[in-house]
Scaffold this motif. Structure first.
Motif: not given
Lengths: 209, 209
Positions: B100, B90-91, B93-98
Motif C-alpha cells: 500500500t 501478521r506477515e 498484513l505486513r506485506w499488504i501494508l508494504f
C-alpha cells in the motif's frame, strides 16, 4: 523483557507506535536509529529487517516492521486501542491503510523533501505533487471527523495513532491545523489524553543539527 | 446475493480484489465505475463511500473501501488465501501494508502520470521521484522472493494478490519483468494458478480510447 522499538524522533511512522505504547500504558524501550548517518543501510540492521525500514518492533522472538502491523500487534497484545466492537476492527484496518497510502504515505516523504533532504536535491515539483495528494486525504479526514470524536467508534484506537503520525511536527510540510478545524480539535483531544507526548519527547532526534 | 465490486479495468487496486475473488472461487459481480468521466466524484458514489475511492466492495449491508481491507474481508469470509499458520496472518498484513505504501502506492500514481494524465499535466520530475521509490521497493521484493515461491508461507495469499496489483499491466511505468527475475518467476507462478485472469479480462476498461 519489555518491547523494544527501533526508532528516531523525526520518524512519524515510529511515533505512531511509540504513542500507541504510551496510550496503552505498555512499558517499552527506544533503540535509537542513527538514520541520517545511514544506520538503516548497515548489515546488522538489514539482518534484523530485510525491508530496511524504521520502525522495527522487537518483542522477544517477534520482529516486526511496518507501523500498521506493529500497531495491530500492540493492540492485540495489550487488548487496548482496538475498538470496542468486532465491526470496529475492519474500520480500524481501513483507516490504517488509508493513512499508509494517503496521509502519512504523503506527509512523510513531503516533510523529508522540505526539511531533511540536502537543499540541492529538493524538487518543488515533487513537493507540490505530494502536497496536493496529502491535502486531498486531509479533506476526507476533515469531513469524517466533523461529527465524530475519534476516527472509529466512540474511543481512541490505533487508527487515531496512525493518522496523527506526522501531524504534531512543527517542521513545515504545508499542513496548518487552522485550515482543518475538525482535525485540529481531534489532535487536541488526542494530546489531552493521559500518556500523550510529542514525538521529540518520546524519541531522540537523528537529524544532524 | 453475490458480492459486488465497484471497479474499472485500469485500477490495480481493484484488480487485487477481483483476483482474490477469482482465486478463492467466490462468485462476484463487477459494477463498472466510469472513472475518467468523474464517476467517483458524483454524489451517489460519495454516499456509498466518503473516501471517494475505487474499489468499493458491497456484500449485503457491508460496504468497504481500501483494497487491503477488502482483501482481509474476502480472506475471512471465504476462509481462503489467508495463509495456513496463525503466524502468517501478521506477515500477510505486513506485506499488504508494504504494498500500500511502496509498491502499488507508487506504481499506481506513476502509471497514471505516464499514461492517463493529459500530456500537458505530466511532470517528468514527479515520474522520476515515484519511479525511484517504486524500484527501491521492488528490489526488496526481489530479495525476498529469491528463495521463496510466495510472499508469505508456502502458498498463495492475499499478500500476493496485493503486491502483484499493478505488475501485469502492459502500459509503461518503468517496470520490466526482465530486470527482476525472482519477481518475474513469481508473477508466472501466480498467472499459472487456476482462476487467474489479466485485469482487462476481469474488469471493463474506463480510459477513453
Amino acid at each position: 523483557m519489555v518491547m523494544k522499538l527501533h526508532c528516531f524522533g523525526e520518524s512519524g511512522n515510529a511515533y505512531k507506535c511509540a504513542l500507541a505504547l504510551e496510550l496503552a500504558g505498555e512499558p517499552w524501550e527506544p533503540v535509537h536509529v542513527d538514520f541520517f548517518r545511514g544506520a538503516t543501510r548497515a548489515p546488522a540492521f538489514r539482518a534484523l529487517n530485510v525491508m530496511g525500514e524504521v520502525p522495527v518492533l522487537e518483542d522477544g522472538e517477534t520482529v516486526l516492521t511496518q507501523s500498521g502491523a506493529i500497531l495491530d500487534y500492540i493492540s492485540t497484545v495489550t487488548g487496548k486501542l482496538g475498538g470496542k466492537l468486532a465491526a470496529d476492527r475492519r474500520e480500524v484496518l481501513r483507516w490504517i491503510l488509508f493513512d499508509t497510502q494517503k496521509v502519512s504515505g504523503m506527509a512523510g516523504p513531503l516533510r523529508f523533501q522540505m526539511n531533511f533532504l540536502p537543499e540541492e536535491k529538493r524538487d518543488p515539483a515533487v513537493a507540490a505533487f505530494l502536497s496536493g495528494r496529502l491535502h486531498s486525504a486531509l479533506k476526507i479526514m476533515e469531513t469524517h471527523l466533523a461529527d465524530r470524536e475519534w476516527l472509529v467508534g466512540d474511543g481512541v484506537t490505533i487508527a487515531d495513532c496512525a493518522c496523527c503520525g506526522y501531524l504534531y511536527y512543527d517542521e513545515d510540510f504545508t499542513f496548518d491545523r487552522v485550515q482543518y478545524p475538525a482535525i485540529d480539535a481531534w489532535l487536541s483531544r488526542l494530546s489531552a489524553l493521559p500518556g500523550w507526548k510529542h514525538p521529540y519527547e518520546l524519541m531522540t532526534r537523528a537529524f544532524p543539527g
